[in-house]
Design an enzyme around this catalytic site. Structure first.
Site, PDB file in Angstrom:
ATOM      1  N   ARG A 218       4.492   0.655  16.338  1.00  0.00           N
ATOM      2  CA  ARG A 218       5.507   0.528  15.282  1.00  0.00           C
ATOM      3  C   ARG A 218       6.703  -0.275  15.781  1.00  0.00           C
ATOM      4  O   ARG A 218       7.294  -1.061  15.035  1.00  0.00           O
ATOM      5  CB  ARG A 218       5.961   1.923  14.834  1.00  0.00           C
ATOM      6  CG  ARG A 218       4.869   2.714  14.141  1.00  0.00           C
ATOM      7  CD  ARG A 218       5.293   4.151  13.911  1.00  0.00           C
ATOM      8  NE  ARG A 218       4.243   4.934  13.279  1.00  0.00           N
ATOM      9  CZ  ARG A 218       3.275   5.550  13.935  1.00  0.00           C
ATOM     10  NH1 ARG A 218       3.199   5.480  15.249  1.00  0.00           N
ATOM     11  NH2 ARG A 218       2.366   6.246  13.281  1.00  0.00           N
TER      12      ARG A 218
ATOM     13  N   HIS B  25       9.448   9.289  14.876  1.00  0.00           N
ATOM     14  CA  HIS B  25       8.143   9.182  14.212  1.00  0.00           C
ATOM     15  C   HIS B  25       7.160   8.432  15.112  1.00  0.00           C
ATOM     16  O   HIS B  25       7.465   7.356  15.603  1.00  0.00           O
ATOM     17  CB  HIS B  25       8.343   8.416  12.894  1.00  0.00           C
ATOM     18  CG  HIS B  25       7.079   7.977  12.221  1.00  0.00           C
ATOM     19  ND1 HIS B  25       6.034   8.818  11.951  1.00  0.00           N
ATOM     20  CD2 HIS B  25       6.704   6.750  11.740  1.00  0.00           C
ATOM     21  CE1 HIS B  25       5.064   8.156  11.343  1.00  0.00           C
ATOM     22  NE2 HIS B  25       5.453   6.895  11.204  1.00  0.00           N
TER      23      HIS B  25
ATOM     24  N   SER C 291       9.839   2.010   5.926  1.00  0.00           N
ATOM     25  CA  SER C 291       9.337   0.889   6.735  1.00  0.00           C
ATOM     26  C   SER C 291       9.515   1.182   8.215  1.00  0.00           C
ATOM     27  O   SER C 291      10.499   1.805   8.627  1.00  0.00           O
ATOM     28  CB  SER C 291      10.109  -0.397   6.402  1.00  0.00           C
ATOM     29  OG  SER C 291      10.155  -0.605   5.015  1.00  0.00           O
ATOM     30  N   ASN C 292       8.580   0.693   9.005  1.00  0.00           N
ATOM     31  CA  ASN C 292       8.599   0.959  10.448  1.00  0.00           C
ATOM     32  C   ASN C 292       9.222  -0.149  11.262  1.00  0.00           C
ATOM     33  O   ASN C 292       9.172  -1.310  10.843  1.00  0.00           O
ATOM     34  CB  ASN C 292       7.143   1.171  10.927  1.00  0.00           C
ATOM     35  CG  ASN C 292       6.704   2.609  10.748  1.00  0.00           C
ATOM     36  OD1 ASN C 292       7.467   3.523  11.020  1.00  0.00           O
ATOM     37  ND2 ASN C 292       5.474   2.797  10.307  1.00  0.00           N
TER      38      ASN C 292
ATOM     39  N   GLN D 228       0.836  -1.222   0.000  1.00  0.00           N
ATOM     40  CA  GLN D 228       0.000   0.000   0.000  1.00  0.00           C
ATOM     41  C   GLN D 228       0.863   1.261   0.000  1.00  0.00           C
ATOM     42  O   GLN D 228       0.580   2.218  -0.725  1.00  0.00           O
ATOM     43  CB  GLN D 228      -0.917  -0.001   1.230  1.00  0.00           C
ATOM     44  CG  GLN D 228      -1.859  -1.186   1.300  1.00  0.00           C
ATOM     45  CD  GLN D 228      -2.852  -1.228   0.151  1.00  0.00           C
ATOM     46  OE1 GLN D 228      -3.040  -0.242  -0.561  1.00  0.00           O
ATOM     47  NE2 GLN D 228      -3.492  -2.373  -0.047  1.00  0.00           N
TER      48      GLN D 228
ATOM     49  N   ASP E 183       4.260  13.029  10.256  1.00  0.00           N
ATOM     50  CA  ASP E 183       3.663  13.594  11.480  1.00  0.00           C
ATOM     51  C   ASP E 183       3.448  15.108  11.299  1.00  0.00           C
ATOM     52  O   ASP E 183       2.417  15.658  11.687  1.00  0.00           O
ATOM     53  CB  ASP E 183       4.575  13.361  12.690  1.00  0.00           C
ATOM     54  CG  ASP E 183       5.106  11.942  12.764  1.00  0.00           C
ATOM     55  OD1 ASP E 183       4.894  11.283  13.781  1.00  0.00           O
ATOM     56  OD2 ASP E 183       5.743  11.490  11.781  1.00  0.00           O
TER      57      ASP E 183
ATOM     58  N   ARG F  92       0.530  15.745   9.050  1.00  0.00           N
ATOM     59  CA  ARG F  92      -0.738  15.570   9.780  1.00  0.00           C
ATOM     60  C   ARG F  92      -0.998  16.766  10.691  1.00  0.00           C
ATOM     61  O   ARG F  92      -2.125  17.262  10.808  1.00  0.00           O
ATOM     62  CB  ARG F  92      -0.678  14.278  10.610  1.00  0.00           C
ATOM     63  CG  ARG F  92      -0.776  13.038   9.753  1.00  0.00           C
ATOM     64  CD  ARG F  92      -0.525  11.768  10.546  1.00  0.00           C
ATOM     65  NE  ARG F  92      -0.827  10.599   9.728  1.00  0.00           N
ATOM     66  CZ  ARG F  92      -0.258   9.413   9.872  1.00  0.00           C
ATOM     67  NH1 ARG F  92       0.668   9.230  10.807  1.00  0.00           N
ATOM     68  NH2 ARG F  92      -0.605   8.413   9.095  1.00  0.00           N
TER      69      ARG F  92
HETATM   70  P1  NAD Z   1       2.142  -3.972   2.794  1.00  0.00           P
HETATM   71  O1  NAD Z   1       2.000  -5.248   3.538  1.00  0.00           O
HETATM   72  O2  NAD Z   1       0.985  -3.474   2.003  1.00  0.00           O
HETATM   73  O3  NAD Z   1       3.387  -4.062   1.792  1.00  0.00           O
HETATM   74  C1  NAD Z   1       4.633  -4.546   2.190  1.00  0.00           C
HETATM   75  C2  NAD Z   1       5.288  -5.133   0.953  1.00  0.00           C
HETATM   76  O4  NAD Z   1       6.621  -5.515   1.300  1.00  0.00           O
HETATM   77  C3  NAD Z   1       4.577  -6.381   0.423  1.00  0.00           C
HETATM   78  O5  NAD Z   1       4.241  -6.202  -0.953  1.00  0.00           O
HETATM   79  C4  NAD Z   1       5.608  -7.490   0.598  1.00  0.00           C
HETATM   80  O6  NAD Z   1       5.541  -8.484  -0.422  1.00  0.00           O
HETATM   81  C5  NAD Z   1       6.906  -6.694   0.546  1.00  0.00           C
HETATM   82  N1  NAD Z   1       8.044  -7.396   1.137  1.00  0.00           N
HETATM   83  C6  NAD Z   1       8.102  -8.032   2.330  1.00  0.00           C
HETATM   84  N2  NAD Z   1       9.337  -8.556   2.505  1.00  0.00           N
HETATM   85  C7  NAD Z   1      10.068  -8.240   1.406  1.00  0.00           C
HETATM   86  C8  NAD Z   1      11.406  -8.501   0.992  1.00  0.00           C
HETATM   87  N3  NAD Z   1      12.259  -9.192   1.764  1.00  0.00           N
HETATM   88  N4  NAD Z   1      11.817  -8.025  -0.199  1.00  0.00           N
HETATM   89  C9  NAD Z   1      10.975  -7.311  -0.995  1.00  0.00           C
HETATM   90  N5  NAD Z   1       9.685  -7.050  -0.659  1.00  0.00           N
HETATM   91  C10 NAD Z   1       9.245  -7.509   0.516  1.00  0.00           C
HETATM   92  O7  NAD Z   1       2.598  -2.881   3.870  1.00  0.00           O
HETATM   93  P2  NAD Z   1       2.440  -1.290   3.726  1.00  0.00           P
HETATM   94  O8  NAD Z   1       1.124  -0.877   4.265  1.00  0.00           O
HETATM   95  O9  NAD Z   1       2.824  -0.890   2.359  1.00  0.00           O
HETATM   96  O10 NAD Z   1       3.545  -0.783   4.782  1.00  0.00           O
HETATM   97  C11 NAD Z   1       4.921  -0.950   4.504  1.00  0.00           C
HETATM   98  C12 NAD Z   1       5.772  -0.406   5.646  1.00  0.00           C
HETATM   99  O11 NAD Z   1       5.663   1.028   5.690  1.00  0.00           O
HETATM  100  C13 NAD Z   1       5.334  -0.900   7.025  1.00  0.00           C
HETATM  101  O12 NAD Z   1       6.476  -1.191   7.804  1.00  0.00           O
HETATM  102  C14 NAD Z   1       4.588   0.289   7.601  1.00  0.00           C
HETATM  103  O13 NAD Z   1       4.553   0.287   9.006  1.00  0.00           O
HETATM  104  C15 NAD Z   1       5.438   1.425   7.037  1.00  0.00           C
HETATM  105  N6  NAD Z   1       4.842   2.760   7.058  1.00  0.00           N
HETATM  106  C16 NAD Z   1       5.673   3.806   7.351  1.00  0.00           C
HETATM  107  C17 NAD Z   1       5.184   5.099   7.376  1.00  0.00           C
HETATM  108  C18 NAD Z   1       6.123   6.248   7.700  1.00  0.00           C
HETATM  109  O14 NAD Z   1       5.697   7.397   7.810  1.00  0.00           O
HETATM  110  N7  NAD Z   1       7.391   5.995   7.873  1.00  0.00           N
HETATM  111  C19 NAD Z   1       3.829   5.335   7.097  1.00  0.00           C
HETATM  112  C20 NAD Z   1       3.014   4.261   6.779  1.00  0.00           C
HETATM  113  C21 NAD Z   1       3.525   2.959   6.777  1.00  0.00           C
END
Ligand code: NAD
Length: 278
Positions: A98, A185, A129-130, A22, A158, A161
């Site tokens: 997180r 964060h 990623s978190n 996503q 943040d 928002r």
């Molecule tokens: P998601 O589950 O929709 O997507 C994660 C993707 O990572 C999946 O398509 C999966 O196949 C892929 N993946 C997993 N392991 C992998 C690997 N070893 N190699 C390649 N691809 C791999 O999750 P999401 O909703 O997209 O969230 C992703 C991350 O972003 C989460 O850790 C979430 O907490 C973080 N996030 C961070 C913020 C921020 O502000 N920093 C905001 C929102 C979400």
């Protein structure tokens, strides 16, 4: 005076997004629709999903203009990227913090970062990623690259928002409402009340208790709303994505177009230093 350069200016603007869930797709879509790159590489461990997302984007490429979009599971295809965005890994489930993700996502970083850094040793890495601050440090260590090349999204989301909530309460466009959330964060972040301003006018000049618990107008509750934002959206739709995609594209714009506005909004001071002192 030596000109500031965030990336080498060989004309290439290749962006790689690792993790096309996503958040990754929201980043890719935001970057493509703003025409920040003409060459994007999407990577994920799930080959079918990757193919599906890549085809779906390619079917709309005539509205984006001349742009190469490639989906790949082979890190060779990420070679010579200018920016690599890391969104792979698990996300929070409802009510989960997180920090609870750290072990699982450190393992993901171990798989991703060394091959990425091998093929794009000059790129700027943006970890999303978190838990993002911890993983940015882990990614930097795994990359073997100079620290200024590995930044995290920090409290960029943040702050975005925060600006929305300020705008909502004041009835003034969020583009004119400025405020920074700093620190880590999420849950332990800090609002910089002394700096909140509307078109340059600090609100603390109008209300000396602004942002304190003694403030009769209770502005400090806005920071609570910022912290609760992700939990609320995750409860409602299962994940957060669009705002993150927009904030990341602002950072990518800053890097590729050497516009510092968005980087300065990256309120983690170390991130600012890394971004500017190349
Ligand atoms: P998601 O589950 O929709 O997507 C994660 C993707 O990572 C999946 O398509 C999966 O196949 C892929 N993946 C997993 N392991 C992998 C690997 N070893 N190699 C390649 N691809 C791999 O999750 P999401 O909703 O997209 O969230 C992703 C991350 O972003 C989460 O850790 C979430 O907490 C973080 N996030 C961070 C913020 C921020 O502000 N920093 C905001 C929102 C979400």
């Amino acid at each position: 005076m030596k000109p500031l350069q965030l990336t080498e200016s060989d004309g290439s603007n290749k962006v790689t997004v690792v993790g096309i869930g996503q958040v990754g797709m929201a980043c890719a879509f935001s970057i493509l629709s703003q025409k920040l790159t003409t060459n994007i590489c999407l990577m994920d461990a799930n080959a079918d999903k990757l193919m599906g997302e890549t085809c779906d984007l390619l079917h709309g490429v005539s509205f984006i203009g001349d742009c190469k979009i490639k989906g790949s599971t082979d890190y060779k295809d990420s070679a010579n990227s200018k920016v690599c965005i890391i969104t792979a890994g698990v996300r929070q489930r409802e009510g989960e913090t997180r920090l609870a993700l750290v072990q699982r996502n450190v393992e993901v970083m171990r798989n991703i970062i060394p091959p990425l850094a091998k093929y794009s040793p000059k790129a700027i890495y943006i970890v999303v990623s978190n838990p993002v601050d911890v993983l940015t440090y882990v990614a930097w260590k795994l990359s073997g690259l100079p620290s200024e090349q590995v930044i995290g999204s920090g409290t960029n989301l943040d702050s975005s928002r925060f600006r929305h909530f300020l705008s909502n309460r004041l009835g003034i466009a969020s583009t004119d409402c400025h405020g920074w959330i700093i620190g880590e964060h999420g849950d332990s972040s800090v609002a910089v009340w002394s700096n909140v301003n509307v078109c340059g006018v600090p609100l603390i000049q109008l209300n000396s208790k602004f942002g304190t618990p003694d403030d009769a107008e209770k502005w400090h509750l806005l920071h609570h709303d910022v912290i609760q934002s992700a939990y609320k959206v995750i409860k409602l739709k299962g994940y957060t994505s669009w705002a993150t995609g927009l904030t990341i594209s602002a950072v990518v714009r800053a890097i590729l177009k050497t516009s510092f506005r968005a980087l300065i909004k990256l309120s983690n001071l170390r991130d600012i230093r890394r971004g500017l002192l190349v």
